[in-house]
Design a protein around this motif. Structure first.
Motif, short mmCIF file in Angstrom:
data_model
loop_
_atom_site.label_atom_id
_atom_site.label_comp_id
_atom_site.label_asym_id
_atom_site.label_seq_id
_atom_site.Cartn_x
_atom_site.Cartn_y
_atom_site.Cartn_z
N LYS A 192 -14.30 -3.44 -11.48
CA LYS A 192 -13.20 -2.44 -11.74
C LYS A 192 -12.54 -1.88 -11.04
CE LYS A 192 -11.11 -2.32 -15.42
NZ LYS A 192 -9.17 -2.99 -15.42
N SER A 193 -13.81 -1.08 -10.21
CA SER A 193 -13.55 0.48 -9.61
C SER A 193 -13.46 -0.76 -8.78
CB SER A 193 -14.84 1.37 -9.49
OG SER A 193 -15.07 2.00 -11.39
N GLU A 225 -10.41 -2.93 -7.94
CA GLU A 225 -8.88 -2.13 -8.43
C GLU A 225 -8.79 -1.15 -8.06
OE1 GLU A 225 -7.91 -2.86 -12.65
OE2 GLU A 225 -9.08 -4.84 -12.76
N GLY A 226 -9.62 0.42 -8.96
CA GLY A 226 -9.48 1.21 -8.58
C GLY A 226 -9.34 1.84 -6.95
N LEU A 227 -10.29 1.03 -5.85
CA LEU A 227 -9.97 0.99 -4.19
C LEU A 227 -9.66 0.17 -3.87
CD1 LEU A 227 -13.62 2.18 -4.72
CD2 LEU A 227 -12.33 3.92 -4.94
N VAL A 228 -8.59 0.07 -4.82
CA VAL A 228 -7.78 -1.52 -3.82
C VAL A 228 -7.26 -1.03 -2.49
CG1 VAL A 228 -6.49 -1.50 -5.03
CG2 VAL A 228 -6.20 -3.04 -3.99
N ALA A 229 -6.88 0.36 -2.34
CA ALA A 229 -6.61 1.01 -1.00
C ALA A 229 -7.01 1.02 -0.12
CB ALA A 229 -5.79 2.42 -1.24
N ASN A 230 -8.40 0.54 -0.11
CA ASN A 230 -9.03 1.24 0.45
C ASN A 230 -10.45 -0.19 1.41
OD1 ASN A 230 -10.07 4.48 0.30
ND2 ASN A 230 -9.24 3.28 -1.28
N LYS A 231 -10.26 0.46 2.84
CA LYS A 231 -11.16 -1.05 3.57
C LYS A 231 -12.84 -0.02 3.00
CE LYS A 231 -12.09 -0.45 7.84
NZ LYS A 231 -11.42 -1.01 8.46
N ILE A 232 -13.57 -0.81 2.32
CA ILE A 232 -14.80 -0.47 2.36
C ILE A 232 -15.78 -0.38 3.10
CG2 ILE A 232 -17.15 -0.95 0.51
CD1 ILE A 232 -14.23 -0.46 -0.70
N ALA A 291 -15.79 -6.47 -1.55
CA ALA A 291 -15.77 -5.71 -0.92
C ALA A 291 -14.49 -6.32 0.90
CB ALA A 291 -16.25 -4.80 -0.09
N VAL A 322 -10.21 6.78 0.53
CA VAL A 322 -11.11 7.95 -0.49
C VAL A 322 -12.10 8.89 -0.66
CG1 VAL A 322 -13.02 5.59 -1.95
CG2 VAL A 322 -11.00 7.29 -3.24
N ILE A 327 -3.97 -9.97 -8.37
CA ILE A 327 -5.17 -9.40 -7.39
C ILE A 327 -6.63 -10.57 -7.75
CG2 ILE A 327 -6.95 -7.64 -7.04
CD1 ILE A 327 -5.17 -5.77 -8.53
N GLN A 380 -1.97 0.30 5.57
CA GLN A 380 -3.28 -0.45 5.03
C GLN A 380 -2.40 -1.75 4.82
OE1 GLN A 380 -5.92 0.05 6.28
NE2 GLN A 380 -6.61 0.96 4.67
N LEU A 426 -4.08 -5.20 4.42
CA LEU A 426 -5.30 -5.13 3.84
C LEU A 426 -4.28 -5.75 2.13
CD1 LEU A 426 -8.15 -4.69 3.38
CD2 LEU A 426 -7.64 -2.64 2.98
N LEU A 427 -3.08 -4.84 2.04
CA LEU A 427 -2.92 -5.30 0.11
C LEU A 427 -2.24 -5.99 0.15
CD1 LEU A 427 -1.01 -0.89 0.16
CD2 LEU A 427 -2.95 -1.98 -1.24
N ARG A 473 -5.17 -9.03 -0.30
CA ARG A 473 -5.86 -8.49 -1.86
C ARG A 473 -5.01 -9.19 -2.76
NH1 ARG A 473 -9.31 -3.10 -0.16
NH2 ARG A 473 -10.92 -3.68 1.08
N PRO A 511 -11.37 6.76 -10.03
CA PRO A 511 -10.69 5.66 -10.60
C PRO A 511 -11.17 6.77 -11.65
CG PRO A 511 -12.39 4.16 -9.61
CD PRO A 511 -12.46 6.01 -8.68
N PRO A 539 -7.44 10.14 -0.50
CA PRO A 539 -8.04 9.93 -1.64
C PRO A 539 -7.25 10.14 -2.90
CG PRO A 539 -9.39 12.04 -0.86
CD PRO A 539 -8.77 11.94 -0.36
N SER A 593 -3.12 2.35 -5.96
CA SER A 593 -4.09 1.24 -7.35
C SER A 593 -3.61 1.27 -8.27
CB SER A 593 -5.45 2.30 -7.25
OG SER A 593 -5.22 3.09 -8.13
#
Lengths: 431, 431
Positions: free
Chosen positions: A141-142, A145-152, A214, A292, A330, B26, B29-30, B33, B138, B306, B313
């Motif tokens: 989930k993290s 969803e929680g880090l959805v704005a990020n490229k990992i 990811a 993040v 998502i 972003q 990416l958004l 996803r 998150p 961050p 999210s």
């Protein structure tokens, strides 16, 4: 008005029983928090003799999985059978029958996920798997969803509790691998056959899932370089400690635009890194996102109630989706996209190299000479005076960044020396 | 077909600009996803002279907040003004106008949340606040959704980055409080007026939010006992270190069926606890649930990108809710339920007591006598030989569990001794 979600469970082993416990004991809390009553309607298992420590009064018990699939009232099926078959056939059948499925089965998602997500998509249902990685930690989930704005950018996971328990005991108490493994088995942190855990396969299953999420496409489990912890000795753990490192079995994800660098291997983690403080059977995933920055998610990676806690969080999410009447916007993992991986040979690392040599003059110079020939530069050396039983002495080298390919060749060349014992150990440093 | 969500931002300071950056940079990416295109339609701020480091071509800029509220195309308004007013009036107005709102404003949620959640409920919209606690971590989502199956037993949060930075520098490098604070200010980790941070108020705002979520009802911010880190000296940090502890400013949540035990105060955390390894400006929340056991969530507690990551999210979650056409089934915080708290006097703790006395015989016995009279039992004592500038020597005591009330009385009695300096420091041990 309170809404109702009917749940069926197949596989009333440790984890399935845990899910039943939460649904039966935590019903009021769940209803208060979600406005939904979760009803455990039917549980399926072949064995109804065993005492499970949960009162199933009012719950239908069955031995035939079809009972769940053909019951139009069942909204979600929880698969806690484990392994590939018959779990694969069951999950596929359930999805095809229009049932949402929740599973804790990492091998199933890692190896058969592509087929299963296609099946889910084709039938407009969801396949959820929060418990498949990191047990009770809400890591899926993290990440999703929680880090959805990020490229990992990077992920470093301590995601096999058995290995982490063994390594912790070796590091803290100087046990050798076999003694630590036996203790893990006695304390219930290792299976009778620990191959999948200590060999790195289990961590690689979980890495496949994390990486697929990811990267937004499927990763081929078989393309991930995997090395377990079985070759590590108490001596290596101690050398690493003296250099200021803690050895952890890491599942590694490193992003590049070209390909992903994924691997599972024992890794020397700097002693002051937060991952070095993750001990015993516990799990953690350290994730760096482009917006993040650095985050870490820590908790129990296995066990009845933590795993059940994660499964129930999937049930709550699905209830919301079911009640909204629309599929989740998502997607979980896109089954139509394949993600390319670097082979181990294509990447570079800092290395820990441990070898045993006869105690003769000029040996270190000859070994250093070989490394130099392959453009591998040494950053530290320790050569101990104490002799082993067989007149061999250990030499340990840490190198600067060097290519895996060069290091493999150098090790082959070093093995040619008559004064070097064949059991050379190569480990990698955290980067 | 791709769905579109139109976003407006009010307050283009550091955080608002960060949100704009993510939405503008972003976007692909958004969209991949989530299946949703997030359009930054309008940004509102009073100052359009300042250079913000983001290209707002194609984005409508305005100085009047009403532009957002009255635009029927705007689906979600992001409030990044900060503080209570005019943020409160704006958020209330937006909710009343049927707009979903996302905010990073912890003071607003902690102090005005009850009113605002009522407003949101009355108008069938959502008020989201992931970024209000723990910056990019998150933590709200994890607590609300990931751990939804759990009654929350304990939470221990390092949720003020400024204080944690100062305490880390004091612990690692022996700085005193003032020097560490100045350094934090120079490095941008502390405001010119650091009162809210080092005084514990900011952590208490965040604890109010976490506790309200965990307990499912509103907590009165003003009823939380709060103590900051301003009285700590380098000497105390060192004594704690010698005893094997690291001093952290903790926001504490301890559940009991009767009342909640909530507080913010500097706490001696055992050196081998994972929270002791959370350093510098970073944040972490350690959460124990009845089914999941111990978990920890770690990451950057503040900063432009961050915080923006967390806000986005929330935007993604809201997009899903908007597209499903139904309100979320998991309520955020129930505004109609009030949760009772223990006063500090009602609870027990282990204590660290530091005092300065003249170097005369029999003093320790007299102090121990007072403690004994109040049924406070000593577990360790250190009395140093080295004299301070004024002929006073420090004595440090650790106690077993004792009541706060008894300790307050004992401290008053000890202050009566003519040989004791009035600056007695009481800290509390992690439990």
């Amino acid at each position: 008005m309170e809404k109702v979600i009917n749940v069926g469970i197949v596989g009333m082993g440790v984890v399935g029983t845990g899910v039943a416990k939460i649904l039966l004991n935590q019903g009021r809390l769940l209803s208060e928090r979600t406005g939904t009553r979760f009803v455990l309607k039917t549980v399926v298992d072949l064995d109804w003799e065993r005492e499970r420590g949960v009162d199933l009064t009012g719950v239908q018990t069955a031995t035939d999985f079809e009972v769940l699939v053909t019951d139009p009232e069942i909204d979600i099926i929880v698969e806690t059978v484990g392994g590939i078959e018959p779990a694969f056939t069951m999950v596929r059948r359930a999805l095809a029958a229009g049932k949402h499925v929740v599973t804790a089965n990492k091998a199933l998602i890692a190896l058969k996920g592509q087929t299963l997500f296609r099946e889910a998509q084709a039938h407009g249902v969801e396949l959820r798997f929060e418990a498949s990685v990191g047990g009770g930690i809400p890591i899926i989930k993290s990440l999703r969803e929680g880090l959805v704005a990020n490229k990992i950018i990077n992920m470093y996971g301590i995601i096999n509790g058995t290995s982490n328990y063994i390594l912790t005991r070796m590091h803290r108490d100087g046990l050798d691998f076999d003694a630590a493994l036996r203790e893990a088995q006695t304390r219930g942190f290792a299976e009778a056959d620990p191959t999948l855990d200590v060999g790195g396969g289990d961590a690689a299953h979980k890495l496949t899932i994390l990486a697929s999420l990811a990267a937004g496409g499927f990763v081929d489990f078989n393309a991930i370089p995997v090395e377990g912890i079985t070759e590590l000795t108490a001596l290596d753990i101690n050398f690493a400690k003296d250099f200021g490192y803690v050895v952890k079995l890491l599942a590694i994800y490193r992003f590049s635009e070209e390909k992903l660098d994924l691997r599972v291997h024992p890794t020397l983690v700097p002693g002051d890194h937060l991952l070095a403080a993750v001990n015993n059977e516990l799990n953690a995933v350290f994730i760096t996102g482009d917006y993040v920055g650095d985050t870490m998610f820590y908790g129990p990676g296995a066990g009845q109630t933590p795993t059940a806690s994660a499964i129930v969080s999937d049930l709550v999410d699905l209830a919301q989706i079911i009640q909204s009447g629309k599929p989740a916007s998502i997607p979980t993992i896109n089954p139509e996209k394949q993600v390319a991986l670097f082979s181990l040979e294509e990447i570079t690392n800092r290395f820990y190299l441990r070898l045993f040599t006869l105690d003769q003059p000029g040996i270190l110079a000859q070994i250093a000479g070989v490394l130099g020939r392959y453009a591998i530069s040494i950053s530290s050396v320790v050569q101990l005076e104490t002799h082993g039983e067989d007149n061999y002495v250990p030499i340990v080298l840490l190198t600067h960044e060097a290519s895996e390919k060069a290091m493999s060749k150098a090790i082959m060349a070093i093995k040619e020396f008559p004064f070097v014992r064949p059991d050379i150990l190569r480990l990698r440093l955290f980067k």
